[in-house]
Design an enzyme around this catalytic site. Structure first.
Site, PDB file in Angstrom:
ATOM      1  N   ASP A  32      51.740  41.115  39.040  1.00 52.83           N
ATOM      2  CA  ASP A  32      51.164  39.768  38.982  1.00 52.83           C
ATOM      3  C   ASP A  32      52.178  38.837  38.330  1.00 52.83           C
ATOM      4  O   ASP A  32      52.616  39.073  37.197  1.00 52.83           O
ATOM      5  CB  ASP A  32      49.862  39.799  38.183  1.00 52.83           C
ATOM      6  CG  ASP A  32      49.238  38.418  38.065  1.00 52.83           C
ATOM      7  OD1 ASP A  32      49.057  37.769  39.102  1.00 52.83           O
ATOM      8  OD2 ASP A  32      48.954  37.991  36.933  1.00 52.83           O
TER       9      ASP A  32
ATOM     10  N   THR B  42      50.959  33.088  42.038  1.00 58.61           N
ATOM     11  CA  THR B  42      51.796  32.847  40.848  1.00 58.61           C
ATOM     12  C   THR B  42      53.261  33.178  41.129  1.00 58.61           C
ATOM     13  O   THR B  42      54.153  32.458  40.690  1.00 58.61           O
ATOM     14  CB  THR B  42      51.288  33.681  39.668  1.00 58.61           C
ATOM     15  OG1 THR B  42      51.125  35.041  40.084  1.00 58.61           O
ATOM     16  CG2 THR B  42      49.959  33.165  39.179  1.00 58.61           C
ATOM     17  N   THR B  43      53.514  34.267  41.865  1.00 57.90           N
ATOM     18  CA  THR B  43      54.897  34.595  42.225  1.00 57.90           C
ATOM     19  C   THR B  43      55.439  33.571  43.211  1.00 57.90           C
ATOM     20  O   THR B  43      56.599  33.161  43.128  1.00 57.90           O
ATOM     21  CB  THR B  43      54.961  36.011  42.837  1.00 57.90           C
ATOM     22  OG1 THR B  43      54.328  36.932  41.959  1.00 57.90           O
ATOM     23  CG2 THR B  43      56.394  36.435  43.066  1.00 57.90           C
TER      24      THR B  43
ATOM     25  N   ASP C  68      42.225  38.042  40.093  1.00 53.63           N
ATOM     26  CA  ASP C  68      42.843  37.173  41.105  1.00 53.63           C
ATOM     27  C   ASP C  68      41.945  37.039  42.329  1.00 53.63           C
ATOM     28  O   ASP C  68      41.761  35.937  42.863  1.00 53.63           O
ATOM     29  CB  ASP C  68      44.204  37.744  41.533  1.00 53.63           C
ATOM     30  CG  ASP C  68      45.267  37.565  40.458  1.00 53.63           C
ATOM     31  OD1 ASP C  68      44.924  37.030  39.392  1.00 53.63           O
ATOM     32  OD2 ASP C  68      46.420  37.970  40.680  1.00 53.63           O
TER      33      ASP C  68
END
Length: 604
Positions: free
Chosen positions: A108, A141-142, A438
């Site tokens: 994550d 997020t990445t 998530d």
């Protein structure tokens, strides 16, 4: 003794002074002198008249100019390289070992960025946008870190060639707004569907998110569980109404969803074994008071004139606790939960009357029980009426692994749900919890915004094509900058291919050709075969808000970093550090002296 006053023969005399290789026999005797480097050029009268201006503290580190902008870009690129390999269904995991001995295994982006403990001031901006993406939409997020770093990487050659950063920023903002507008045009609404169709569509979104996680092998199993949990809390925005409890042992398939509340059995006293462990349609009393004998907190002193009065004082303490317990029983409740302790006396008292009790229930679990059962937390047992009591269809205490769980199911308001996670290692269960968080966030966003876009890099390639076409209509340098923005968007499909072990160049050429034909807007990377596929038809979906937020945050972050041309580091001066150390030593020494003199032998 002779005194020389000729200005042409002294060192400071001006431009007419000559430096001879050997002293002339007629020259005046001079003292050995090493000129200061700062006075290599003879000072002018104007500079001698001006006082020296000191703006910053001694030892302050400053760096500015084009080199500073390039340095910030390099730092952000280095950070992105750390999380680059975690993107997509074939992304790798990172094992992070902290100084306390804790081990975290995760892919994550927000978790990794938070645990990296980055100290570079510009690179910290990437950490902030990863956190904001996680709190706003939960996933991507990445993606947001990679996009921001790629925007900066594409801008770097222009900065090195002398382009003013604000020209880049202006073009990037325009391109970012156009990209967001294009996402909204391409988004497909899932409004107006029946409940079953909507559940199926939401499960597809959850499965897309879970496919890149550690529990991707069981994504269908967990996706339906997540959708049921989110639909159970209805329109309530409080994420803590969905509880996730972790129980080591068993397999992932042993995880289950409780349409109600489940929490681990709390600490209990003797007599707990005699209480019933299952009820049908019980009334539930929720308290925030202690039900035990309380000793005086201060050293209370009671003076008695008659020894017989002592018993009345002892009896008064017992009468207070018995009065509280009696009122709890008269309320008609069969289950008593309290945030504070329920002592051994109360536990036995309730057991004798077939009432279940649990003390030291956490605040979060107590609030979830209140939301599910319709009860209200009481701070007093006086005047307990039926309206403040909760209810549920079934209460039971079950064994889950090595733990005992109190489970409330069939709750009337149904405003909460609990997922009980099973698994082998603790690190695995921790990562599974982050993955479910998530997925829960994504399903909530899809429910609220109800528009989805194709995943697998399809939407990125389509926006890239759109911006390239627009760039051809622009005159001037902005054409190059918008083109660079469009090229940066291709980092998502390229990285998906690299992480899966495919030839990124070959796949991207196929995607460009398909999107340029005008019929391949939904085509993205096929992770299974290494080719391209219709992402929308294969149910690789993600909420449009994820992509909109990612592009917006990445554009803002890259513009912010490009606009910084000077960094001033102002460390603590040595004197301040010395004073702090001296103060700490004085405090330690003073404490030791006080301890020795205060309670030791009396000094004479």
């Amino acid at each position: 003794m002779k005194i020389y006053t000729n200005p042409t023969s002294c060192w400071c005399g001006g431009a007419r002074n000559k430096t001879l290789p050997f002293p002339s026999p007629r020259s005046p005797p001079t003292l050995p002198h090493t000129p200061n480097p700062s006075f290599a050029q003879p000072p002018t009268m104007a500079s001698m008249m001006q006082p020296q201006i000191i703006l910053l503290k001694e030892g302050t580190d400053t760096s500015q100019g084009r080199a500073q902008v390039v340095s910030n870009i390099n730092a952000c690129t280095a950070v992105a390289d750390t999380v680059r390999t975690t993107l997509g269904p074939r992304g790798m995991d990172k094992l992070i070992h902290d100084d306390k001995g804790g081990v975290t295994i995760s892919n994550d982006g927000a978790t990794i960025m938070r645990l990296l403990d980055i100290v570079h001031p510009a690179a910290k901006i990437l950490v902030d946008i990863a956190k904001s993406q996680d709190s706003e939409v939960g996933d991507g997020t990445t993606t947001v870190v990679l996009l921001a770093a790629e925007f900066l990487k594409e801008a770097k050659p222009y900065v090195e060639d002398g382009v003013h950063p604000h020209s880049l920023i202006r073009s990037y903002r325009t391109a970012g707004n156009m990209a967001i507008q294009r996402v909204k045009e391409l988004a497909v609404s899932i409004e107006g569907k029946s409940l079953e169709e909507k559940k199926s569509l939401l499960a597809k979104c959850a499965a897309t998110t879970l496919s890149s996680k550690l529990i991707g092998g069981e994504k269908e199993f967990f996706a339906s569980m997540v959708v049921d949990a989110v639909l159970a809390i209805g329109n309530d925005d409080r994420l803590n109404l969905i509880g996730i409890k972790k129980v080591p042992g068993g397999t992932m398939r042993d995880s289950f969803l409780v349409n109600g509340v489940a929490f681990k059995k709390t600490f209990s006293y003797a007599g707990f074994e005699q209480q019933p462990k299952k009820f049908l349609n019980p009334k539930i009393l929720l308290l925030n008071i202690e039900l035990e004998l309380k000793s005086e907190k201060e050293n209370a002193e009671i003076r008695l004139s008659d020894p017989l009065q002592y018993q009345s004082i002892v009896d008064a303490e017992w009468n207070i606790i018995y009065d509280k317990l009696d009122k709890c029983v008269k309320s008609g409740a069969k289950i008593v939960l309290s945030r504070l302790a329920i002592g051994d006396l109360a536990t036995q008292y309730f057991a004798d009357r077939d009432i279940f009790c649990a003390g030291r229930v956490t605040e979060e679990d107590l609030q979830r029980v209140a939301a599910a059962t319709g009860g209200m937390v009481q701070t007093s047992v006086n005047n307990v009426i039926d309206e403040v009591l909760g209810s549920c269809e079934v209460f039971e205490e079950k064994q889950v692994g090595n733990e005992r769980f109190n489970i409330f199911s069939g709750c009337p308001s149904g405003q909460t749900a609990t997922i009980v996670l099973r698994g082998g290692a603790d690190q695995f269960i921790e990562e599974a919890e982050r993955s479910l968080h998530d997925a829960i966030m994504i399903v909530r966003r899809a429910l609220k915004n109800s528009t989805v876009v194709p995943g697998g890099g399809a939407i990125d390639m389509e926006i890239s094509k759109y911006l390239r076409q627009h760039a051809r209509t622009i005159a001037g340098k902005s054409q190059f900058f918008v083109n660079s923005f469009a090229k940066a968007l291709e980092v998502i499909p390229r990285q998906l291919c690299d992480n899966a072990g495919f030839d990124a160049t070959d796949v991207l050429n196929k995607l460009r050709q398909k999107h340029a034909s005008g019929e391949g807007a939904n085509y993205g990377v096929d992770i299974n075969t290494g080719g391209i596929t219709d992402s929308f038809a294969n149910f690789v979906w993600e909420p449009a808000v994820v992509k909109i937020n990612a592009i917006n945050a990445a554009t803002e972050a890259s513009c912010l970093i490009l606009s910084v041309d000077e960094t001033v580091k102002n460390p603590k001066s040595e004197s301040a550090q010395g004073e702090a150390a001296a103060g700490a030593m004085a405090g330690r020494g003073g404490g030791a002296m006080r301890g020795r003199g205060g309670r030791g032998m009396r000094r004479r």
